[in-house]
Design a protein around this motif. Structure first.
Motif, PDB file in Angstrom:
ATOM      1  N   TYR A  36     -32.497   1.474   7.084  1.00  0.00           N
ATOM      2  CA  TYR A  36     -32.423   1.235   8.530  1.00  0.00           C
ATOM      3  C   TYR A  36     -33.629   0.450   9.019  1.00  0.00           C
ATOM      4  O   TYR A  36     -33.495  -0.554   9.723  1.00  0.00           O
ATOM      5  CB  TYR A  36     -32.328   2.575   9.261  1.00  0.00           C
ATOM      6  CG  TYR A  36     -32.270   2.445  10.769  1.00  0.00           C
ATOM      7  CD1 TYR A  36     -31.060   2.219  11.417  1.00  0.00           C
ATOM      8  CD2 TYR A  36     -33.424   2.555  11.545  1.00  0.00           C
ATOM      9  CE1 TYR A  36     -30.998   2.087  12.798  1.00  0.00           C
ATOM     10  CE2 TYR A  36     -33.379   2.430  12.922  1.00  0.00           C
ATOM     11  CZ  TYR A  36     -32.175   2.199  13.547  1.00  0.00           C
ATOM     12  OH  TYR A  36     -32.112   2.066  14.907  1.00  0.00           O
ATOM     13  N   ASP A  37     -34.825   0.905   8.643  1.00  0.00           N
ATOM     14  CA  ASP A  37     -36.044   0.250   9.122  1.00  0.00           C
ATOM     15  C   ASP A  37     -36.189  -1.160   8.561  1.00  0.00           C
ATOM     16  O   ASP A  37     -36.844  -2.009   9.180  1.00  0.00           O
ATOM     17  CB  ASP A  37     -37.273   1.083   8.746  1.00  0.00           C
ATOM     18  CG  ASP A  37     -37.328   2.397   9.512  1.00  0.00           C
ATOM     19  OD1 ASP A  37     -36.764   2.456  10.619  1.00  0.00           O
ATOM     20  OD2 ASP A  37     -37.923   3.369   8.990  1.00  0.00           O
ATOM     21  N   GLY A  38     -35.615  -1.406   7.395  1.00  0.00           N
ATOM     22  CA  GLY A  38     -35.741  -2.724   6.771  1.00  0.00           C
ATOM     23  C   GLY A  38     -34.689  -3.716   7.217  1.00  0.00           C
ATOM     24  O   GLY A  38     -34.639  -4.834   6.689  1.00  0.00           O
ATOM     25  N   THR A  39     -33.869  -3.330   8.170  1.00  0.00           N
ATOM     26  CA  THR A  39     -32.810  -4.205   8.674  1.00  0.00           C
ATOM     27  C   THR A  39     -33.027  -4.471  10.153  1.00  0.00           C
ATOM     28  O   THR A  39     -33.219  -3.545  10.937  1.00  0.00           O
ATOM     29  CB  THR A  39     -31.425  -3.554   8.472  1.00  0.00           C
ATOM     30  OG1 THR A  39     -31.207  -3.312   7.081  1.00  0.00           O
ATOM     31  CG2 THR A  39     -30.321  -4.451   9.004  1.00  0.00           C
ATOM     32  N   SER A  40     -33.004  -5.715  10.547  1.00  0.00           N
ATOM     33  CA  SER A  40     -33.192  -6.085  11.953  1.00  0.00           C
ATOM     34  C   SER A  40     -31.912  -6.681  12.523  1.00  0.00           C
ATOM     35  O   SER A  40     -30.990  -7.040  11.788  1.00  0.00           O
ATOM     36  CB  SER A  40     -34.320  -7.118  12.075  1.00  0.00           C
ATOM     37  OG  SER A  40     -33.928  -8.345  11.461  1.00  0.00           O
ATOM     38  N   MET A  41     -31.865  -6.778  13.826  1.00  0.00           N
ATOM     39  CA  MET A  41     -30.720  -7.422  14.476  1.00  0.00           C
ATOM     40  C   MET A  41     -30.632  -8.888  14.040  1.00  0.00           C
ATOM     41  O   MET A  41     -29.541  -9.438  13.893  1.00  0.00           O
ATOM     42  CB  MET A  41     -30.835  -7.320  15.994  1.00  0.00           C
ATOM     43  CG  MET A  41     -30.656  -5.903  16.539  1.00  0.00           C
ATOM     44  SD  MET A  41     -28.960  -5.299  16.383  1.00  0.00           S
ATOM     45  CE  MET A  41     -28.204  -5.968  17.882  1.00  0.00           C
ATOM     46  N   ARG A  42     -31.773  -9.505  13.805  1.00  0.00           N
ATOM     47  CA  ARG A  42     -31.778 -10.889  13.315  1.00  0.00           C
ATOM     48  C   ARG A  42     -31.121 -10.971  11.931  1.00  0.00           C
ATOM     49  O   ARG A  42     -30.346 -11.889  11.655  1.00  0.00           O
ATOM     50  CB  ARG A  42     -33.216 -11.416  13.238  1.00  0.00           C
ATOM     51  CG  ARG A  42     -33.314 -12.881  12.820  1.00  0.00           C
ATOM     52  CD  ARG A  42     -34.773 -13.303  12.687  1.00  0.00           C
ATOM     53  NE  ARG A  42     -35.479 -13.153  13.940  1.00  0.00           N
ATOM     54  CZ  ARG A  42     -35.478 -14.054  14.916  1.00  0.00           C
ATOM     55  NH1 ARG A  42     -34.775 -15.175  14.764  1.00  0.00           N
ATOM     56  NH2 ARG A  42     -36.156 -13.858  16.023  1.00  0.00           N
ATOM     57  N   ASP A  43     -31.424  -9.992  11.072  1.00  0.00           N
ATOM     58  CA  ASP A  43     -30.813  -9.959   9.738  1.00  0.00           C
ATOM     59  C   ASP A  43     -29.289  -9.826   9.835  1.00  0.00           C
ATOM     60  O   ASP A  43     -28.546 -10.493   9.106  1.00  0.00           O
ATOM     61  CB  ASP A  43     -31.365  -8.789   8.924  1.00  0.00           C
ATOM     62  CG  ASP A  43     -32.847  -8.913   8.622  1.00  0.00           C
ATOM     63  OD1 ASP A  43     -33.332 -10.051   8.512  1.00  0.00           O
ATOM     64  OD2 ASP A  43     -33.509  -7.862   8.497  1.00  0.00           O
ATOM     65  N   ILE A  44     -28.855  -8.945  10.718  1.00  0.00           N
ATOM     66  CA  ILE A  44     -27.412  -8.712  10.871  1.00  0.00           C
ATOM     67  C   ILE A  44     -26.720  -9.963  11.385  1.00  0.00           C
ATOM     68  O   ILE A  44     -25.660 -10.365  10.891  1.00  0.00           O
ATOM     69  CB  ILE A  44     -27.160  -7.518  11.821  1.00  0.00           C
ATOM     70  CG1 ILE A  44     -27.712  -6.227  11.190  1.00  0.00           C
ATOM     71  CG2 ILE A  44     -25.675  -7.377  12.118  1.00  0.00           C
ATOM     72  CD1 ILE A  44     -27.724  -5.036  12.135  1.00  0.00           C
ATOM     73  N   ALA A  45     -27.321 -10.596  12.385  1.00  0.00           N
ATOM     74  CA  ALA A  45     -26.733 -11.818  12.937  1.00  0.00           C
ATOM     75  C   ALA A  45     -26.641 -12.905  11.869  1.00  0.00           C
ATOM     76  O   ALA A  45     -25.611 -13.592  11.753  1.00  0.00           O
ATOM     77  CB  ALA A  45     -27.557 -12.304  14.123  1.00  0.00           C
ATOM     78  N   ALA A  46     -27.694 -13.040  11.068  1.00  0.00           N
ATOM     79  CA  ALA A  46     -27.696 -14.065  10.019  1.00  0.00           C
ATOM     80  C   ALA A  46     -26.628 -13.778   8.971  1.00  0.00           C
ATOM     81  O   ALA A  46     -25.941 -14.695   8.501  1.00  0.00           O
ATOM     82  CB  ALA A  46     -29.077 -14.131   9.367  1.00  0.00           C
TER      83      ALA A  46
END
Length: 209
Positions: A36-46
């Protein structure tokens, strides 16, 4: 495995759109891989090939996405397995269907399973945790009921139902630690093997005189 077969049909009474399914599926993969902590909204969008603004149009924040995956996976596992147990079959066959249904769900929604499993005891939201526990208890309670029916029907010798249930669930729930989809048996074949071992035992038949 085809991309469509891995999409998460998480709980949504109005029916999730293809975009929502894509976001949840890619998010589950990232949460399972990076945490969870290693995943950002930017990562998900990409990962989805969309802009952050479009992602925020569908979800307020990362926690809302994670909640949909974690709670939806626990509930849908219970409903998925229950729907695959034939009502008119013998108790042992119903237990086999329970095990195969669990393996099939794991195979189809592996990333959601992994993300949900890794977070089950660490969810800070008490209400969400309580609801997940309720669905987990229903799922495990179903297995215990099937085991009791098998004992009453004379298909199993009298055993401690709680211990027998934990044995079966442990054999299935720990597959995610070592299972590799591209190698060896499928998840369903593994579940069938476990069923045979549990119900028929490991002891060899004595040689004929």
């Amino acid at each position: 495995m085809a991309r469509a077969a891995t999409k998460i049909s998480v709980v949504d009474q109005t029916g999730p759109s293809e975009r929502i399914l894509q976001i949840l599926t890619e998010s589950a993969r990232l949460f399972a891989t990076n945490g969870y902590d290693g995943t950002s909204m930017r990562d998900i969008a990409a990962a989805c090939g969309i802009s952050k603004s479009l992602l925020y149009h569908h979800f307020a924040d990362k926690d809302e996405i994670f909640a949909r995956i974690a709670l939806g996976s626990t509930r849908e596992l219970c409903e998925f397995v229950t729907a695959r147990i034939p009502e008119d079959a013998a108790p042992a066959a119903r237990i086999r269907a329970f095990m195969i249904g669990t393996a099939e769900y794991f195979h189809r929604y592996r990333w959601a399973w992994l993300a949900s499993t890794s977070s089950f005891w660490s969810d800070p939201e008490a209400r969400r945790q309580k609801e997940r526990m309720m669905w987990r208890d229903r799922y495990e309670g179903l297995l215990r009921t099937l085991l009791m029916e098998a004992i009453e029907a004379g298909e199993m010798r009298p055993v401690d139902v709680s211990h027998a249930g934990r044995l079966i669930l442990s054999s299935l729930n720990w597959m995610h630690r070592w299972y590799k989809p591209e190698k060896g048996l499928t998840a369903v074949q593994i579940a069938e093997t476990y069923f045979d071992m549990i119900f028929n035992g490991l002891k060899a038949e004595p040689p004929a005189p």
